[in-house]
Enzyme design. Structure first.
Site, PDB file in Angstrom:
ATOM      1  N   ARG A   1       0.840  -1.201   0.000  1.00  0.00           N
ATOM      2  CA  ARG A   1       0.000   0.000   0.000  1.00  0.00           C
ATOM      3  C   ARG A   1       0.868   1.242   0.000  1.00  0.00           C
ATOM      4  O   ARG A   1       1.886   1.301   0.686  1.00  0.00           O
ATOM      5  CB  ARG A   1      -0.901   0.037   1.241  1.00  0.00           C
ATOM      6  CG  ARG A   1      -1.779   1.292   1.312  1.00  0.00           C
ATOM      7  CD  ARG A   1      -2.601   1.335   2.586  1.00  0.00           C
ATOM      8  NE  ARG A   1      -1.781   1.460   3.776  1.00  0.00           N
ATOM      9  CZ  ARG A   1      -1.264   2.608   4.218  1.00  0.00           C
ATOM     10  NH1 ARG A   1      -1.476   3.734   3.561  1.00  0.00           N
ATOM     11  NH2 ARG A   1      -0.521   2.641   5.309  1.00  0.00           N
ATOM     12  N   VAL A   2       0.447   2.230  -0.786  1.00  0.00           N
ATOM     13  CA  VAL A   2       1.020   3.569  -0.704  1.00  0.00           C
ATOM     14  C   VAL A   2      -0.101   4.529  -0.345  1.00  0.00           C
ATOM     15  O   VAL A   2      -1.273   4.244  -0.577  1.00  0.00           O
ATOM     16  CB  VAL A   2       1.706   3.997  -2.023  1.00  0.00           C
ATOM     17  CG1 VAL A   2       2.972   3.191  -2.235  1.00  0.00           C
ATOM     18  CG2 VAL A   2       0.773   3.861  -3.208  1.00  0.00           C
ATOM     19  N   SER A   3       0.274   5.677   0.227  1.00  0.00           N
ATOM     20  CA  SER A   3      -0.724   6.576   0.805  1.00  0.00           C
ATOM     21  C   SER A   3      -1.391   7.510  -0.186  1.00  0.00           C
ATOM     22  O   SER A   3      -2.478   8.010   0.068  1.00  0.00           O
ATOM     23  CB  SER A   3      -0.087   7.403   1.919  1.00  0.00           C
ATOM     24  OG  SER A   3       0.427   6.555   2.910  1.00  0.00           O
ATOM     25  N   THR A   4      -0.760   7.788  -1.314  1.00  0.00           N
ATOM     26  CA  THR A   4      -1.349   8.719  -2.268  1.00  0.00           C
ATOM     27  C   THR A   4      -1.312   8.134  -3.668  1.00  0.00           C
ATOM     28  O   THR A   4      -0.545   7.214  -3.967  1.00  0.00           O
ATOM     29  CB  THR A   4      -0.584  10.064  -2.294  1.00  0.00           C
ATOM     30  OG1 THR A   4       0.707   9.846  -2.838  1.00  0.00           O
ATOM     31  CG2 THR A   4      -0.476  10.653  -0.895  1.00  0.00           C
TER      32      THR A   4
ATOM     33  N   GLN B   1       2.146   8.122  -5.469  1.00  0.00           N
ATOM     34  CA  GLN B   1       3.192   7.181  -5.113  1.00  0.00           C
ATOM     35  C   GLN B   1       3.005   5.849  -5.838  1.00  0.00           C
ATOM     36  O   GLN B   1       1.918   5.544  -6.323  1.00  0.00           O
ATOM     37  CB  GLN B   1       3.199   6.953  -3.598  1.00  0.00           C
ATOM     38  CG  GLN B   1       3.578   8.191  -2.802  1.00  0.00           C
ATOM     39  CD  GLN B   1       3.475   7.942  -1.308  1.00  0.00           C
ATOM     40  OE1 GLN B   1       2.498   7.405  -0.821  1.00  0.00           O
ATOM     41  NE2 GLN B   1       4.508   8.349  -0.587  1.00  0.00           N
TER      42      GLN B   1
END
Length: 197
Positions: free
Chosen positions: A8-11, A14
């Site tokens: 998972r990435v936050s944005t 990314q």
């Protein structure tokens, strides 16, 4: 045994390439990935799918623990879910690996730290209430949680994946105390002006 990876990435800007490469090297059979904030369970549908897919003997592999859990309590909740279905978890960059005895020990230590934190929170809360009463301060309902602790509980609720009841048990207060704390933040100034909390 199936090895499930979760990245998972936050944005949206990314990328998960670094995590995916590491998960592939770790031998994952299936990889779930998403670009979403960890701020709510609703914002992590792939994590929900991943957890549902896990069964006895399966291993959940992550690049780093902060990719799957936003707090110690969140991590412990996920670990309890894995234990219930007979699955384990492994981080490819950290010493968390419940497929071996040292990893299980680390998890037990995390649980002990969380229990200590809960006890300290309760003690501070009770001490604060006693001190306020000794100063003659009885402004209606006494808040069950200190401001900093209340903010943490509200943040955990807003992250998702936890109920009022679970937070109440975690912090040693009533469900209504947790609900009032959440309402103070989520209902806005008009709600507060009506004297609801």
């Amino acid at each position: 045994m199936t090895m499930y990876g979760y990245a998972r990435v936050s944005t949206r800007e990314q990328e998960t390439h670094l995590q995916l490469d590491a998960l592939n090297r770790a031998g994952c059979d299936v990889i779930f990935q998403e670009k979403a904030s960890g701020a709510s369970q609703r914002g992590r549908p792939e994590l929900a799918r991943c957890l549902l897919a896990l069964g006895r003997g399966d291993v959940l592999v992550v690049y780093k623990i902060d990719r799957i859990a936003r707090s110690l309590f969140d991590l412990l909740d996920i670990l309890r879910r894995l234990e219930k279905v007979g699955a384990t978890i492994k981080s490819v960059t950290e010493p968390l690996d419940t497929t071996n005895s040292m990893g299980v020990f680390v998890v037990q230590m995390l649980g002990a730290v969380a229990q200590l934190e809960r006890s300290m929170i309760r003690e501070r809360s009770i001490a604060g209430q006693i001190a306020a009463r000794e100063r003659g301060r009885e402004p209606g309902r006494v808040r069950s949680l200190e401001k900093e602790v209340e903010a943490r509980a509200v943040a955990e609720y807003r992250e998702g994946g936890v109920t009022y009841r679970e937070l109440a048990e975690r912090y040693g207060v009533s469900e209504s105390a947790v609900k009032r704390a959440v309402y103070r933040v989520t209902k806005g100034s008009d709600y507060l002006k009506r004297g609801k909390v």
